[in-house]
Design a protein around this motif. Structure first.
Motif, short mmCIF file in Angstrom:
data_model
loop_
_atom_site.label_atom_id
_atom_site.label_comp_id
_atom_site.label_asym_id
_atom_site.label_seq_id
_atom_site.Cartn_x
_atom_site.Cartn_y
_atom_site.Cartn_z
N GLY A 1 63.52 89.31 67.80
CA GLY A 1 64.27 89.30 69.05
C GLY A 1 63.65 90.19 70.12
N ALA A 2 63.94 89.86 71.36
CA ALA A 2 63.34 90.57 72.49
C ALA A 2 63.76 92.04 72.54
N GLN A 3 65.01 92.33 72.18
CA GLN A 3 65.49 93.71 72.26
C GLN A 3 64.75 94.63 71.29
N GLN A 4 64.62 94.17 70.04
CA GLN A 4 63.91 95.01 69.08
C GLN A 4 62.43 95.10 69.42
N ALA A 5 61.86 94.00 69.89
CA ALA A 5 60.45 94.02 70.29
C ALA A 5 60.24 95.04 71.41
N HIS A 6 61.16 95.05 72.37
CA HIS A 6 61.06 96.01 73.48
C HIS A 6 61.17 97.44 72.95
N LEU B 1 60.38 98.57 69.98
CA LEU B 1 59.15 98.94 69.27
C LEU B 1 58.01 99.23 70.23
N ARG B 2 57.91 98.44 71.28
CA ARG B 2 56.86 98.71 72.28
C ARG B 2 57.10 100.05 72.97
N TRP B 3 58.37 100.35 73.20
CA TRP B 3 58.69 101.65 73.85
C TRP B 3 58.30 102.81 72.93
N ILE B 4 58.61 102.67 71.62
CA ILE B 4 58.24 103.71 70.66
C ILE B 4 56.73 103.93 70.64
N LEU B 5 55.99 102.83 70.73
CA LEU B 5 54.53 102.90 70.68
C LEU B 5 53.91 103.26 72.02
N PRO C 1 50.33 107.26 66.50
CA PRO C 1 49.36 106.28 66.02
C PRO C 1 48.07 106.34 66.84
N THR C 2 46.97 105.94 66.25
CA THR C 2 45.71 105.87 66.98
C THR C 2 45.76 104.71 67.97
N LYS C 3 44.83 104.70 68.92
CA LYS C 3 44.79 103.60 69.89
C LYS C 3 44.58 102.26 69.18
N GLU C 4 43.71 102.27 68.16
CA GLU C 4 43.46 101.04 67.41
C GLU C 4 44.74 100.55 66.73
N THR C 5 45.52 101.49 66.17
CA THR C 5 46.78 101.11 65.52
C THR C 5 47.76 100.57 66.53
N VAL C 6 47.84 101.19 67.70
CA VAL C 6 48.76 100.72 68.75
C VAL C 6 48.40 99.28 69.15
N LEU C 7 47.12 99.00 69.32
CA LEU C 7 46.69 97.65 69.70
C LEU C 7 47.05 96.65 68.60
N ARG C 8 46.80 97.04 67.35
CA ARG C 8 47.10 96.13 66.23
C ARG C 8 48.59 95.86 66.15
N LEU C 9 49.39 96.92 66.24
CA LEU C 9 50.84 96.74 66.15
C LEU C 9 51.38 95.98 67.35
N GLY C 10 50.78 96.19 68.50
CA GLY C 10 51.22 95.45 69.68
C GLY C 10 51.04 93.96 69.50
N SER D 1 64.05 106.59 61.33
CA SER D 1 62.81 107.34 61.14
C SER D 1 61.89 107.40 62.35
N ALA D 2 62.05 106.49 63.29
CA ALA D 2 61.13 106.45 64.44
C ALA D 2 61.14 107.76 65.22
#
Length: 212
Positions: free
Chosen positions: A198-203, A205-209, A178-187, A170-171
């Motif tokens: 894990g580092a790979q999935q975290a990376h 997700l950060r790339w998506i955001l 997402p709003t800037k506030e949402t990006v900060l919260r999710l980060g 779905s990504a």
């Protein structure tokens, strides 16, 4: 069996809905409430909702669950059904989730977050989690990461599996940024959940955001 009985009643020139309606109007149809509610839900009309609403508070969990289904089928008030997400009986909460499946906005997000707290029974927490997931893309990611960051024992494995599914399926079609506030919260939540995901999935997700 009910369908056959209803057919036979109609064949005899009578109204099965009227029979159910009159039986439910009788004093305390103990032992028969569930079947009568189901029957009226199958062949009644919107005008029968008022007859069914009191059965949302019936002492029998299965009768309450049947009332949820009947009220939903006849176009009754979803707000009354939504208020039962905290019902003490799992069978009722399952019926409520089914009734609200295509109506994710009926229950306010703030109320769902309240129900997700550790003090709620497991079946209530699961219902709140599934309703939050259905709200929108970023609420779904938020609740998944929240449960992982909190090391939630009951729902953490579901959240992780759902997060993986979202990333894969779905990504790419999350058209609403997402709003800037949402990006900060999710980060912040990604940072907290990284030891689990894990580092790979975290990376990923950060790339998506778009987090550098």
């Amino acid at each position: 069996m009910r369908a056959t009985a209803q057919w036979a009643v109609r064949r005899a020139g009578r109204s099965p809905a009227a029979i159910y309606r009159n039986a439910l109007a009788a004093d305390s149809p103990v032992g028969r409430a569930r079947a009568l509610v189901a029957g009226l839900g199958e062949c009644g009309t919107h005008q029968d909702v008022d007859v069914l609403l009191p059965f949302l508070e019936h002492p029998s969990p299965r009768a309450r669950a049947e009332a949820v289904r009947a009220v939903r089928r006849l176009g009754g008030p979803l707000t009354r059904i939504a208020g039962m997400l905290a019902d003490p009986a799992p069978v009722v909460v399952r019926a409520v989730k089914q009734a609200l499946r295509s109506e994710p906005d009926v229950v306010p997000a703030a109320r769902l977050w309240e129900l997700l707290t550790a003090e709620s029974p497991p079946h209530v927490r699961l219902g709140a989690y599934e309703q939050l997931r259905a709200k929108d893309t970023w609420t779904r990611v938020h609740v998944d990461l929240h449960l992982l960051a909190a090391r939630d024992v009951e729902l953490g494995h579901r959240a992780h599996a759902d997060l993986i599914d979202w990333s894969r399926r779905s990504a790419a079609i999350a058209y609403r940024s997402p709003t800037k506030e949402t990006v900060l919260r999710l980060g912040r939540l990604i940072d907290a959940a990284e030891p689990l995901i894990g580092a790979q999935q975290a990376h990923q997700l950060r790339w998506i955001l778009g987090i550098g």
